[in-house]
Design a protein around this motif. Structure first.
Motif, PDB file in Angstrom:
ATOM      1  N   ARG A  71       0.825  -1.208   0.000  1.00  0.00           N
ATOM      2  CA  ARG A  71       0.000   0.000   0.000  1.00  0.00           C
ATOM      3  C   ARG A  71       0.863   1.264   0.000  1.00  0.00           C
ATOM      4  O   ARG A  71       0.540   2.264  -0.652  1.00  0.00           O
ATOM      5  CB  ARG A  71      -0.936  -0.014   1.207  1.00  0.00           C
ATOM      6  CG  ARG A  71      -2.074  -1.029   1.109  1.00  0.00           C
ATOM      7  CD  ARG A  71      -3.021  -0.690  -0.005  1.00  0.00           C
ATOM      8  NE  ARG A  71      -4.193  -1.588  -0.044  1.00  0.00           N
ATOM      9  CZ  ARG A  71      -5.139  -1.527  -0.964  1.00  0.00           C
ATOM     10  NH1 ARG A  71      -5.054  -0.614  -1.928  1.00  0.00           N
ATOM     11  NH2 ARG A  71      -6.149  -2.367  -0.957  1.00  0.00           N
ATOM     12  N   HIS A  79       0.374   4.004  -2.805  1.00  0.00           N
ATOM     13  CA  HIS A  79      -0.325   5.236  -2.428  1.00  0.00           C
ATOM     14  C   HIS A  79       0.581   6.331  -1.860  1.00  0.00           C
ATOM     15  O   HIS A  79       0.153   7.481  -1.782  1.00  0.00           O
ATOM     16  CB  HIS A  79      -1.413   4.923  -1.403  1.00  0.00           C
ATOM     17  CG  HIS A  79      -2.391   3.891  -1.867  1.00  0.00           C
ATOM     18  ND1 HIS A  79      -3.053   3.985  -3.070  1.00  0.00           N
ATOM     19  CD2 HIS A  79      -2.822   2.737  -1.296  1.00  0.00           C
ATOM     20  CE1 HIS A  79      -3.846   2.934  -3.223  1.00  0.00           C
ATOM     21  NE2 HIS A  79      -3.722   2.159  -2.163  1.00  0.00           N
ATOM     22  N   ASP A 108      -5.741  -5.056   5.704  1.00  0.00           N
ATOM     23  CA  ASP A 108      -5.661  -4.196   4.520  1.00  0.00           C
ATOM     24  C   ASP A 108      -6.360  -2.864   4.758  1.00  0.00           C
ATOM     25  O   ASP A 108      -5.881  -1.817   4.313  1.00  0.00           O
ATOM     26  CB  ASP A 108      -6.267  -4.900   3.309  1.00  0.00           C
ATOM     27  CG  ASP A 108      -6.158  -4.046   2.063  1.00  0.00           C
ATOM     28  OD1 ASP A 108      -5.027  -3.844   1.574  1.00  0.00           O
ATOM     29  OD2 ASP A 108      -7.203  -3.544   1.588  1.00  0.00           O
ATOM     30  N   ARG A 167      -4.579   0.829   4.450  1.00  0.00           N
ATOM     31  CA  ARG A 167      -5.098   1.948   3.676  1.00  0.00           C
ATOM     32  C   ARG A 167      -5.306   3.179   4.562  1.00  0.00           C
ATOM     33  O   ARG A 167      -5.036   4.323   4.143  1.00  0.00           O
ATOM     34  CB  ARG A 167      -6.405   1.538   3.010  1.00  0.00           C
ATOM     35  CG  ARG A 167      -6.202   0.493   1.937  1.00  0.00           C
ATOM     36  CD  ARG A 167      -7.452  -0.285   1.611  1.00  0.00           C
ATOM     37  NE  ARG A 167      -8.459   0.497   0.929  1.00  0.00           N
ATOM     38  CZ  ARG A 167      -9.628   0.013   0.517  1.00  0.00           C
ATOM     39  NH1 ARG A 167      -9.913  -1.269   0.708  1.00  0.00           N
ATOM     40  NH2 ARG A 167     -10.498   0.772  -0.082  1.00  0.00           N
ATOM     41  N   CYS A 215      -1.930   4.823   5.326  1.00  0.00           N
ATOM     42  CA  CYS A 215      -1.483   5.626   4.179  1.00  0.00           C
ATOM     43  C   CYS A 215      -2.245   6.946   4.119  1.00  0.00           C
ATOM     44  O   CYS A 215      -1.659   8.008   3.840  1.00  0.00           O
ATOM     45  CB  CYS A 215      -1.666   4.841   2.889  1.00  0.00           C
ATOM     46  SG  CYS A 215      -0.535   3.441   2.692  1.00  0.00           S
TER      47      CYS A 215
END
Length: 485
Positions: free
Chosen positions: A25, A29, A400, A404, A407
Protein backbone atom coordinates in the motif's frame (compact mmCIF):
# COMPACT_ATOMS: atom_id res chain seq x y z
CA UNK A 1 29.95 -7.03 8.85
CA UNK A 2 26.71 -5.50 10.17
CA UNK A 3 24.33 -3.92 7.64
CA UNK A 4 23.98 -0.13 7.85
CA UNK A 5 21.21 1.32 10.01
CA UNK A 6 18.13 2.69 8.27
CA UNK A 7 16.63 6.17 8.42
CA UNK A 8 13.22 6.14 6.73
CA UNK A 9 9.77 7.67 6.88
CA UNK A 10 8.02 4.38 7.69
CA UNK A 11 9.43 1.21 9.18
CA UNK A 12 7.30 -1.94 8.96
CA UNK A 13 8.01 -4.65 11.55
CA UNK A 14 7.12 -8.09 10.22
CA UNK A 15 7.08 -9.57 6.71
CA UNK A 16 3.98 -11.74 6.89
CA UNK A 17 0.69 -10.99 5.15
CA UNK A 18 0.04 -7.84 7.24
CA UNK A 19 3.49 -6.35 6.76
CA UNK A 20 3.63 -7.08 3.05
CA UNK A 21 0.13 -5.65 2.63
CA UNK A 22 1.14 -2.38 4.33
CA UNK A 23 4.36 -2.18 2.31
CA UNK A 24 2.46 -2.73 -0.95
CA UNK A 25 0.00 0.00 0.00
CA UNK A 26 2.89 2.39 0.73
CA UNK A 27 4.37 1.61 -2.69
CA UNK A 28 1.01 2.25 -4.39
CA UNK A 29 -0.32 5.24 -2.43
CA UNK A 30 2.70 6.97 -0.86
CA UNK A 31 5.45 6.83 -3.50
CA UNK A 32 7.09 9.96 -2.08
CA UNK A 33 7.84 8.25 1.26
CA UNK A 34 10.85 6.15 2.11
CA UNK A 35 10.15 2.86 3.86
CA UNK A 36 11.60 -0.53 4.73
CA UNK A 37 10.51 -3.83 6.29
CA UNK A 38 12.28 -5.64 9.14
CA UNK A 39 11.73 -9.39 9.59
CA UNK A 40 13.06 -11.35 12.57
CA UNK A 41 13.21 -14.65 10.73
CA UNK A 42 15.40 -15.59 7.77
CA UNK A 43 12.45 -15.77 5.37
CA UNK A 44 9.31 -13.83 4.54
CA UNK A 45 5.78 -15.18 4.76
CA UNK A 46 5.12 -15.12 8.50
CA UNK A 47 2.69 -17.84 9.56
CA UNK A 48 2.81 -19.56 6.18
CA UNK A 49 6.57 -20.07 6.37
CA UNK A 50 6.76 -20.82 10.10
CA UNK A 51 4.27 -23.68 10.37
CA UNK A 52 5.30 -26.88 8.57
CA UNK A 53 2.96 -29.53 9.98
CA UNK A 54 1.12 -31.82 7.54
CA UNK A 55 -1.91 -30.24 5.91
CA UNK A 56 -1.22 -26.69 7.09
CA UNK A 57 -3.72 -24.48 5.24
CA UNK A 58 -5.85 -21.39 5.53
CA UNK A 59 -8.93 -21.47 7.73
CA UNK A 60 -10.54 -18.69 5.68
CA UNK A 61 -11.28 -18.50 1.97
CA UNK A 62 -8.44 -17.08 -0.10
CA UNK A 63 -10.64 -14.50 -1.81
CA UNK A 64 -10.82 -12.66 1.53
CA UNK A 65 -7.51 -13.84 3.03
CA UNK A 66 -5.74 -12.75 -0.14
CA UNK A 67 -4.90 -9.18 -1.07
CA UNK A 68 -7.73 -7.17 -2.67
CA UNK A 69 -5.28 -5.62 -5.15
CA UNK A 70 -3.93 -8.98 -6.42
CA UNK A 71 -6.42 -11.64 -7.51
CA UNK A 72 -6.24 -15.14 -6.08
CA UNK A 73 -5.95 -17.54 -9.00
CA UNK A 74 -5.63 -20.82 -7.13
CA UNK A 75 -8.02 -23.66 -7.88
CA UNK A 76 -9.09 -24.12 -4.27
CA UNK A 77 -10.69 -21.64 -1.92
CA UNK A 78 -9.14 -23.09 1.27
CA UNK A 79 -5.54 -23.22 0.14
CA UNK A 80 -2.48 -25.15 1.36
CA UNK A 81 0.35 -23.17 2.96
CA UNK A 82 2.78 -23.62 0.08
CA UNK A 83 0.35 -21.97 -2.35
CA UNK A 84 -0.34 -19.12 0.07
CA UNK A 85 3.38 -18.58 0.65
CA UNK A 86 4.07 -18.45 -3.08
CA UNK A 87 1.22 -15.99 -3.59
CA UNK A 88 2.43 -13.71 -0.77
CA UNK A 89 6.04 -13.72 -1.99
CA UNK A 90 5.06 -13.08 -5.61
CA UNK A 91 2.98 -10.12 -4.45
CA UNK A 92 5.97 -8.75 -2.52
CA UNK A 93 8.17 -9.15 -5.60
CA UNK A 94 5.70 -7.36 -7.88
CA UNK A 95 5.44 -4.31 -5.63
CA UNK A 96 9.14 -3.95 -4.80
CA UNK A 97 8.73 -5.07 -1.20
CA UNK A 98 11.20 -7.95 -1.30
CA UNK A 99 14.13 -5.70 -2.17
CA UNK A 100 13.30 -3.41 0.78
CA UNK A 101 12.93 -6.25 3.29
CA UNK A 102 15.76 -6.85 5.76
CA UNK A 103 15.75 -10.41 7.08
CA UNK A 104 17.22 -11.74 10.31
CA UNK A 105 16.62 -8.54 12.31
CA UNK A 106 14.55 -9.05 15.46
CA UNK A 107 13.16 -5.80 16.85
CA UNK A 108 13.71 -5.66 20.61
CA UNK A 109 12.93 -2.03 21.43
CA UNK A 110 10.91 0.87 20.01
CA UNK A 111 11.78 4.24 21.57
CA UNK A 112 9.95 7.46 20.67
CA UNK A 113 11.44 10.92 21.17
CA UNK A 114 8.97 13.81 21.12
CA UNK A 115 11.86 16.25 20.79
CA UNK A 116 13.17 14.57 17.64
CA UNK A 117 9.74 13.34 16.48
CA UNK A 118 11.35 10.04 15.58
CA UNK A 119 11.36 6.41 16.60
CA UNK A 120 14.64 4.68 17.34
CA UNK A 121 14.12 1.02 16.52
CA UNK A 122 16.62 -1.38 18.04
CA UNK A 123 17.09 -4.65 16.20
CA UNK A 124 19.36 -7.61 16.88
CA UNK A 125 20.73 -9.57 13.93
CA UNK A 126 21.07 -13.35 13.83
CA UNK A 127 24.80 -12.96 14.48
CA UNK A 128 24.14 -10.90 17.62
CA UNK A 129 24.91 -7.44 16.25
CA UNK A 130 22.71 -4.57 17.46
CA UNK A 131 21.41 -1.97 15.00
CA UNK A 132 19.54 1.25 15.71
CA UNK A 133 17.20 2.32 12.92
CA UNK A 134 15.24 5.57 12.81
CA UNK A 135 11.78 6.26 11.43
CA UNK A 136 9.02 8.87 11.55
CA UNK A 137 6.33 6.20 11.76
CA UNK A 138 6.34 2.52 12.75
CA UNK A 139 3.81 -0.10 11.74
CA UNK A 140 3.87 -3.29 13.83
CA UNK A 141 2.70 -6.21 11.68
CA UNK A 142 3.76 -9.12 13.86
CA UNK A 143 0.31 -10.45 14.74
CA UNK A 144 -0.36 -11.31 18.37
CA UNK A 145 1.08 -14.76 18.94
CA UNK A 146 4.65 -15.74 19.78
CA UNK A 147 6.71 -17.20 16.96
CA UNK A 148 9.31 -18.71 19.26
CA UNK A 149 7.03 -21.28 20.88
CA UNK A 150 3.42 -22.27 21.29
CA UNK A 151 1.57 -23.05 24.48
CA UNK A 152 3.24 -26.10 25.97
CA UNK A 153 1.50 -28.26 28.58
CA UNK A 154 3.64 -30.33 30.93
CA UNK A 155 1.56 -33.50 31.02
CA UNK A 156 2.19 -35.89 33.94
CA UNK A 157 4.54 -38.75 33.10
CA UNK A 158 5.48 -37.42 29.68
CA UNK A 159 9.09 -38.49 30.17
CA UNK A 160 7.93 -42.11 30.48
CA UNK A 161 6.47 -42.17 26.95
CA UNK A 162 8.46 -44.42 24.60
CA UNK A 163 7.43 -42.54 21.46
CA UNK A 164 7.90 -38.99 20.19
CA UNK A 165 6.13 -35.83 21.41
CA UNK A 166 5.94 -32.94 18.95
CA UNK A 167 4.29 -29.51 18.90
CA UNK A 168 2.81 -28.35 15.57
CA UNK A 169 4.67 -25.03 15.77
CA UNK A 170 7.99 -26.90 15.59
CA UNK A 171 7.22 -29.90 13.39
CA UNK A 172 10.33 -32.04 12.71
CA UNK A 173 11.10 -32.22 8.99
CA UNK A 174 12.16 -35.85 9.25
CA UNK A 175 9.23 -37.13 11.32
CA UNK A 176 8.04 -40.47 9.93
CA UNK A 177 4.26 -40.69 9.56
CA UNK A 178 3.52 -43.81 7.52
CA UNK A 179 2.45 -46.85 9.53
CA UNK A 180 2.57 -45.07 12.91
CA UNK A 181 -0.20 -44.41 15.43
CA UNK A 182 -0.83 -40.76 16.30
CA UNK A 183 -2.67 -39.13 19.17
CA UNK A 184 -3.38 -35.44 18.49
CA UNK A 185 -4.21 -33.59 21.71
CA UNK A 186 -6.46 -30.64 20.89
CA UNK A 187 -9.69 -29.71 19.18
CA UNK A 188 -8.97 -26.42 17.45
CA UNK A 189 -8.17 -25.58 13.84
CA UNK A 190 -4.69 -27.14 14.01
CA UNK A 191 -5.94 -30.49 15.28
CA UNK A 192 -8.81 -30.56 12.80
CA UNK A 193 -6.34 -29.88 9.99
CA UNK A 194 -3.78 -32.42 11.18
CA UNK A 195 -6.03 -35.45 11.62
CA UNK A 196 -7.07 -35.96 7.97
CA UNK A 197 -3.63 -34.89 6.73
CA UNK A 198 -1.89 -37.55 8.85
CA UNK A 199 -4.33 -40.16 7.55
CA UNK A 200 -3.57 -39.09 3.97
CA UNK A 201 0.17 -39.37 4.75
CA UNK A 202 -0.27 -43.04 5.69
CA UNK A 203 -0.64 -43.03 9.47
CA UNK A 204 -1.86 -46.37 10.84
CA UNK A 205 -4.50 -44.58 12.92
CA UNK A 206 -5.07 -41.07 14.23
CA UNK A 207 -6.93 -40.26 17.43
CA UNK A 208 -8.01 -36.71 18.16
CA UNK A 209 -8.07 -36.39 21.94
CA UNK A 210 -10.05 -33.38 23.07
CA UNK A 211 -10.93 -32.11 26.49
CA UNK A 212 -13.97 -30.33 25.05
CA UNK A 213 -15.48 -30.19 21.54
CA UNK A 214 -15.32 -27.43 18.95
CA UNK A 215 -17.84 -26.45 16.30
CA UNK A 216 -16.90 -27.85 12.89
CA UNK A 217 -18.39 -26.80 9.56
CA UNK A 218 -17.80 -28.79 6.36
CA UNK A 219 -17.43 -26.28 3.53
CA UNK A 220 -16.73 -26.89 -0.17
CA UNK A 221 -13.13 -26.29 -1.19
CA UNK A 222 -14.02 -25.08 -4.68
CA UNK A 223 -15.95 -21.87 -5.21
CA UNK A 224 -18.16 -22.57 -8.23
CA UNK A 225 -19.20 -18.92 -8.46
CA UNK A 226 -15.54 -17.91 -8.64
CA UNK A 227 -14.84 -20.53 -11.29
CA UNK A 228 -17.73 -19.22 -13.38
CA UNK A 229 -16.85 -15.55 -13.01
CA UNK A 230 -13.21 -16.13 -13.89
CA UNK A 231 -14.28 -17.65 -17.20
CA UNK A 232 -16.15 -14.51 -18.29
CA UNK A 233 -14.52 -11.59 -16.44
CA UNK A 234 -11.00 -10.20 -16.05
CA UNK A 235 -9.19 -11.58 -13.00
CA UNK A 236 -9.37 -8.39 -10.92
CA UNK A 237 -13.11 -7.95 -11.50
CA UNK A 238 -13.89 -11.58 -10.75
CA UNK A 239 -11.77 -11.48 -7.59
CA UNK A 240 -13.54 -8.34 -6.34
CA UNK A 241 -17.00 -9.80 -6.91
CA UNK A 242 -16.18 -13.10 -5.21
CA UNK A 243 -14.54 -11.24 -2.34
CA UNK A 244 -17.66 -9.10 -1.86
CA UNK A 245 -19.88 -12.17 -2.06
CA UNK A 246 -17.84 -14.03 0.56
CA UNK A 247 -17.69 -11.04 2.89
CA UNK A 248 -21.47 -10.71 2.68
CA UNK A 249 -22.10 -14.42 3.26
CA UNK A 250 -19.72 -14.66 6.21
CA UNK A 251 -21.20 -11.51 7.77
CA UNK A 252 -24.76 -12.78 7.44
CA UNK A 253 -23.92 -16.24 8.78
CA UNK A 254 -21.96 -14.79 11.71
CA UNK A 255 -24.75 -12.43 12.71
CA UNK A 256 -27.37 -15.15 12.34
CA UNK A 257 -25.42 -17.57 14.53
CA UNK A 258 -24.87 -14.89 17.19
CA UNK A 259 -28.52 -13.81 17.17
CA UNK A 260 -30.01 -17.31 17.14
CA UNK A 261 -27.36 -19.50 18.80
CA UNK A 262 -29.66 -22.43 19.55
CA UNK A 263 -30.85 -22.59 15.97
CA UNK A 264 -27.26 -22.33 14.79
CA UNK A 265 -26.19 -25.10 17.13
CA UNK A 266 -28.92 -27.40 15.76
CA UNK A 267 -28.03 -26.55 12.16
CA UNK A 268 -24.32 -27.26 12.65
CA UNK A 269 -25.14 -30.51 14.45
CA UNK A 270 -27.54 -31.67 11.74
CA UNK A 271 -25.02 -31.08 8.97
CA UNK A 272 -22.37 -33.07 10.84
CA UNK A 273 -24.79 -35.92 11.52
CA UNK A 274 -25.60 -36.11 7.82
CA UNK A 275 -21.91 -36.72 7.02
CA UNK A 276 -21.18 -39.23 9.78
CA UNK A 277 -22.36 -42.86 10.14
CA UNK A 278 -25.78 -43.45 11.67
CA UNK A 279 -25.52 -43.63 15.44
CA UNK A 280 -22.24 -41.68 15.62
CA UNK A 281 -22.06 -39.89 19.02
CA UNK A 282 -22.27 -36.37 17.59
CA UNK A 283 -23.47 -34.91 20.88
CA UNK A 284 -20.44 -36.33 22.70
CA UNK A 285 -17.75 -35.16 20.28
CA UNK A 286 -19.22 -32.14 18.43
CA UNK A 287 -21.55 -30.40 20.87
CA UNK A 288 -19.59 -27.60 22.58
CA UNK A 289 -20.68 -26.07 25.88
CA UNK A 290 -20.42 -22.57 24.39
CA UNK A 291 -22.43 -20.84 21.65
CA UNK A 292 -21.25 -20.63 18.05
CA UNK A 293 -18.57 -17.94 17.59
CA UNK A 294 -17.77 -17.66 21.29
CA UNK A 295 -14.79 -19.39 19.74
CA UNK A 296 -13.99 -19.60 16.04
CA UNK A 297 -15.90 -22.20 14.06
CA UNK A 298 -13.39 -24.66 12.58
CA UNK A 299 -13.55 -25.39 8.86
CA UNK A 300 -13.20 -28.87 7.37
CA UNK A 301 -12.70 -28.38 3.60
CA UNK A 302 -14.98 -30.77 1.71
CA UNK A 303 -15.62 -32.43 5.10
CA UNK A 304 -12.18 -34.11 5.11
CA UNK A 305 -12.22 -34.65 8.88
CA UNK A 306 -15.67 -36.21 8.75
CA UNK A 307 -14.62 -38.57 5.96
CA UNK A 308 -11.72 -40.08 7.93
CA UNK A 309 -13.94 -40.42 11.01
CA UNK A 310 -16.61 -42.14 8.93
CA UNK A 311 -14.24 -44.71 7.41
CA UNK A 312 -12.57 -45.49 10.75
CA UNK A 313 -9.04 -44.35 9.86
CA UNK A 314 -9.36 -41.72 12.59
CA UNK A 315 -11.36 -41.38 15.77
CA UNK A 316 -12.28 -38.81 18.40
CA UNK A 317 -11.99 -39.29 22.15
CA UNK A 318 -13.50 -36.63 24.42
CA UNK A 319 -11.78 -36.91 27.80
CA UNK A 320 -9.09 -35.31 29.93
CA UNK A 321 -5.46 -36.36 29.94
CA UNK A 322 -4.49 -38.08 33.19
CA UNK A 323 -0.93 -38.79 32.13
CA UNK A 324 1.42 -40.53 29.75
CA UNK A 325 2.28 -44.21 29.76
CA UNK A 326 5.17 -45.86 27.86
CA UNK A 327 2.67 -47.03 25.22
CA UNK A 328 0.45 -43.97 24.92
CA UNK A 329 -1.80 -41.49 26.70
CA UNK A 330 -3.97 -42.39 29.71
CA UNK A 331 -7.27 -40.54 29.80
CA UNK A 332 -9.99 -40.07 32.39
CA UNK A 333 -11.61 -43.42 33.05
CA UNK A 334 -8.27 -45.23 32.83
CA UNK A 335 -8.20 -46.07 29.09
CA UNK A 336 -4.77 -45.83 27.44
CA UNK A 337 -4.78 -44.55 23.85
CA UNK A 338 -1.93 -46.33 22.06
CA UNK A 339 0.48 -44.03 20.24
CA UNK A 340 3.86 -43.95 18.56
CA UNK A 341 3.67 -40.15 18.26
CA UNK A 342 1.76 -37.64 20.39
CA UNK A 343 1.09 -34.22 18.87
CA UNK A 344 0.37 -31.54 21.46
CA UNK A 345 -1.86 -29.16 19.46
CA UNK A 346 -2.52 -27.28 22.69
CA UNK A 347 -2.66 -23.79 21.26
CA UNK A 348 -0.73 -20.59 20.81
CA UNK A 349 1.01 -18.20 23.17
CA UNK A 350 0.04 -14.53 22.84
CA UNK A 351 2.62 -11.80 22.47
CA UNK A 352 2.42 -8.16 21.36
CA UNK A 353 4.87 -6.75 18.86
CA UNK A 354 7.07 -9.80 18.84
CA UNK A 355 7.99 -9.11 22.46
CA UNK A 356 9.63 -5.74 21.78
CA UNK A 357 9.41 -3.13 24.52
CA UNK A 358 7.86 0.24 23.69
CA UNK A 359 9.25 3.40 25.26
CA UNK A 360 7.83 6.93 24.90
CA UNK A 361 10.07 9.79 25.99
CA UNK A 362 12.04 7.54 28.31
CA UNK A 363 9.04 5.85 29.96
CA UNK A 364 8.29 2.18 29.36
CA UNK A 365 4.75 1.73 28.01
CA UNK A 366 2.60 -0.93 29.63
CA UNK A 367 0.88 -2.11 26.46
CA UNK A 368 -1.80 -3.95 28.43
CA UNK A 369 -2.84 -0.60 29.96
CA UNK A 370 -3.31 1.10 26.59
CA UNK A 371 -6.52 1.23 24.53
CA UNK A 372 -6.83 0.50 20.84
CA UNK A 373 -7.99 3.40 18.67
CA UNK A 374 -9.90 2.48 15.48
CA UNK A 375 -8.51 -1.01 15.74
CA UNK A 376 -4.99 0.04 14.83
CA UNK A 377 -3.32 2.63 17.13
CA UNK A 378 -2.54 2.70 20.85
CA UNK A 379 -3.56 5.43 23.27
CA UNK A 380 -0.71 7.73 24.21
CA UNK A 381 1.70 6.18 21.69
CA UNK A 382 2.59 8.58 18.83
CA UNK A 383 3.07 7.53 15.21
CA UNK A 384 2.65 3.82 15.75
CA UNK A 385 0.08 1.51 14.21
CA UNK A 386 -0.48 -2.22 14.44
CA UNK A 387 -2.44 -4.85 12.55
CA UNK A 388 -5.25 -6.59 14.43
CA UNK A 389 -7.36 -9.00 12.39
CA UNK A 390 -10.98 -9.99 12.76
CA UNK A 391 -12.02 -12.80 15.07
CA UNK A 392 -14.97 -13.69 12.83
CA UNK A 393 -13.48 -13.28 9.35
CA UNK A 394 -10.23 -13.33 7.39
CA UNK A 395 -7.26 -11.61 9.00
CA UNK A 396 -6.37 -9.71 5.83
CA UNK A 397 -9.72 -7.94 5.61
CA UNK A 398 -8.92 -5.67 8.53
CA UNK A 399 -5.15 -5.70 7.97
CA UNK A 400 -5.66 -4.20 4.52
CA UNK A 401 -8.16 -1.60 5.78
CA UNK A 402 -5.61 -0.63 8.44
CA UNK A 403 -2.91 -0.32 5.79
CA UNK A 404 -5.10 1.95 3.68
CA UNK A 405 -6.00 4.07 6.70
CA UNK A 406 -2.33 4.43 7.70
CA UNK A 407 -1.48 5.63 4.18
CA UNK A 408 -4.37 8.11 4.40
CA UNK A 409 -3.07 9.37 7.75
CA UNK A 410 0.49 9.77 6.45
CA UNK A 411 -0.69 11.73 3.40
CA UNK A 412 -2.90 13.90 5.63
CA UNK A 413 0.01 14.75 7.91
CA UNK A 414 2.31 15.65 5.04
CA UNK A 415 -0.27 17.77 3.22
CA UNK A 416 -0.86 19.87 6.31
CA UNK A 417 2.75 20.16 7.42
CA UNK A 418 2.09 18.02 10.52
CA UNK A 419 4.30 15.26 11.84
CA UNK A 420 2.78 13.55 14.89
CA UNK A 421 -0.49 11.65 15.41
CA UNK A 422 -1.36 10.41 18.91
CA UNK A 423 -4.68 8.92 20.07
CA UNK A 424 -5.64 10.35 23.48
CA UNK A 425 -7.70 8.24 25.88
CA UNK A 426 -9.67 10.38 28.32
CA UNK A 427 -12.05 7.76 29.67
CA UNK A 428 -14.89 8.70 27.37
CA UNK A 429 -14.50 5.43 25.47
CA UNK A 430 -16.66 3.68 28.02
CA UNK A 431 -16.20 0.39 29.80
CA UNK A 432 -12.91 -1.49 29.44
CA UNK A 433 -13.15 -4.74 27.48
CA UNK A 434 -10.67 -7.39 26.33
CA UNK A 435 -9.25 -6.78 22.87
CA UNK A 436 -10.37 -10.17 21.50
CA UNK A 437 -13.99 -11.21 22.00
CA UNK A 438 -13.32 -14.95 22.07
CA UNK A 439 -13.36 -17.50 24.89
CA UNK A 440 -10.68 -19.70 23.32
CA UNK A 441 -8.07 -21.02 25.71
CA UNK A 442 -5.15 -19.19 24.09
CA UNK A 443 -7.07 -15.90 24.31
CA UNK A 444 -7.99 -16.36 27.97
CA UNK A 445 -4.42 -17.35 28.88
CA UNK A 446 -2.91 -14.26 27.30
CA UNK A 447 -5.55 -11.53 27.34
CA UNK A 448 -3.77 -9.81 30.25
CA UNK A 449 -0.88 -9.10 27.85
CA UNK A 450 -2.97 -7.39 25.19
CA UNK A 451 -4.16 -3.78 24.91
CA UNK A 452 -7.78 -3.10 25.84
CA UNK A 453 -10.73 -1.79 23.90
CA UNK A 454 -13.56 0.44 25.03
CA UNK A 455 -17.30 0.02 24.66
CA UNK A 456 -17.76 3.09 22.46
CA UNK A 457 -16.30 4.12 19.13
CA UNK A 458 -13.58 4.92 18.14
CA UNK A 459 -12.17 2.83 20.98
CA UNK A 460 -14.37 -0.16 20.31
CA UNK A 461 -12.83 -2.79 18.00
CA UNK A 462 -15.88 -3.50 15.87
CA UNK A 463 -16.07 -6.94 14.25
CA UNK A 464 -17.61 -5.55 11.09
CA UNK A 465 -15.86 -5.18 7.75
CA UNK A 466 -18.64 -2.92 6.43
CA UNK A 467 -18.24 -0.51 9.36
CA UNK A 468 -14.44 -0.46 9.13
CA UNK A 469 -14.61 0.07 5.37
CA UNK A 470 -16.82 3.12 5.89
CA UNK A 471 -14.47 4.51 8.57
CA UNK A 472 -11.43 3.93 6.35
CA UNK A 473 -12.99 5.61 3.33
CA UNK A 474 -15.08 8.38 4.87
CA UNK A 475 -14.12 8.79 8.54
CA UNK A 476 -12.58 12.04 9.75
CA UNK A 477 -9.01 12.07 11.01
CA UNK A 478 -9.52 15.26 13.06
CA UNK A 479 -12.15 13.62 15.27
CA UNK A 480 -11.09 15.24 18.53
CA UNK A 481 -9.57 11.98 19.75
CA UNK A 482 -6.57 11.69 17.43
CA UNK A 483 -4.23 14.53 18.35
CA UNK A 484 -2.48 15.89 15.24
CA UNK A 485 0.41 18.31 15.68
Amino acid sequence: MAPPPLDVDVLVVGAGISGIDLACRLAMHCPELTWAVLEARSATGGTWDLFRYPGIRSDSDMYTLGFPFRPWRGRTSIAPAEEILRYVRETADEHGVTERTHLGQRVTRLAWSSEERRWTVTARTESGEVLEHRARFVHVATGYYAYESGHVVDFPGQEAFDGEVVHPQHWPEDLEVAGRRFVVIGSGATAITLVPALVDAGAAHVTMLQRSPSYVAALPNRDLVADGLRRVLPGRAAHSLVRAKNVALSTVSYRALRRWPEGGRRLLRRRLAERLPEGYPVDTHFNPRYDPWDQRVCVAPDGDLLDVLADGSASVVTATVEGFEPSGVRVSGGEVLPADVVVTATGLRLEVGGGAEVVVDGSLVDLAATHVYKGCMLSGVPNLALSVGYTNASWTLRADLTARWVCHLLRHLDRRGLSVATPRWDGSGGEDRPLLDLTSGYVRRGEHLLPRQGSRRPWRVVQSYAYDLAVTRFGRLDDGVLELR
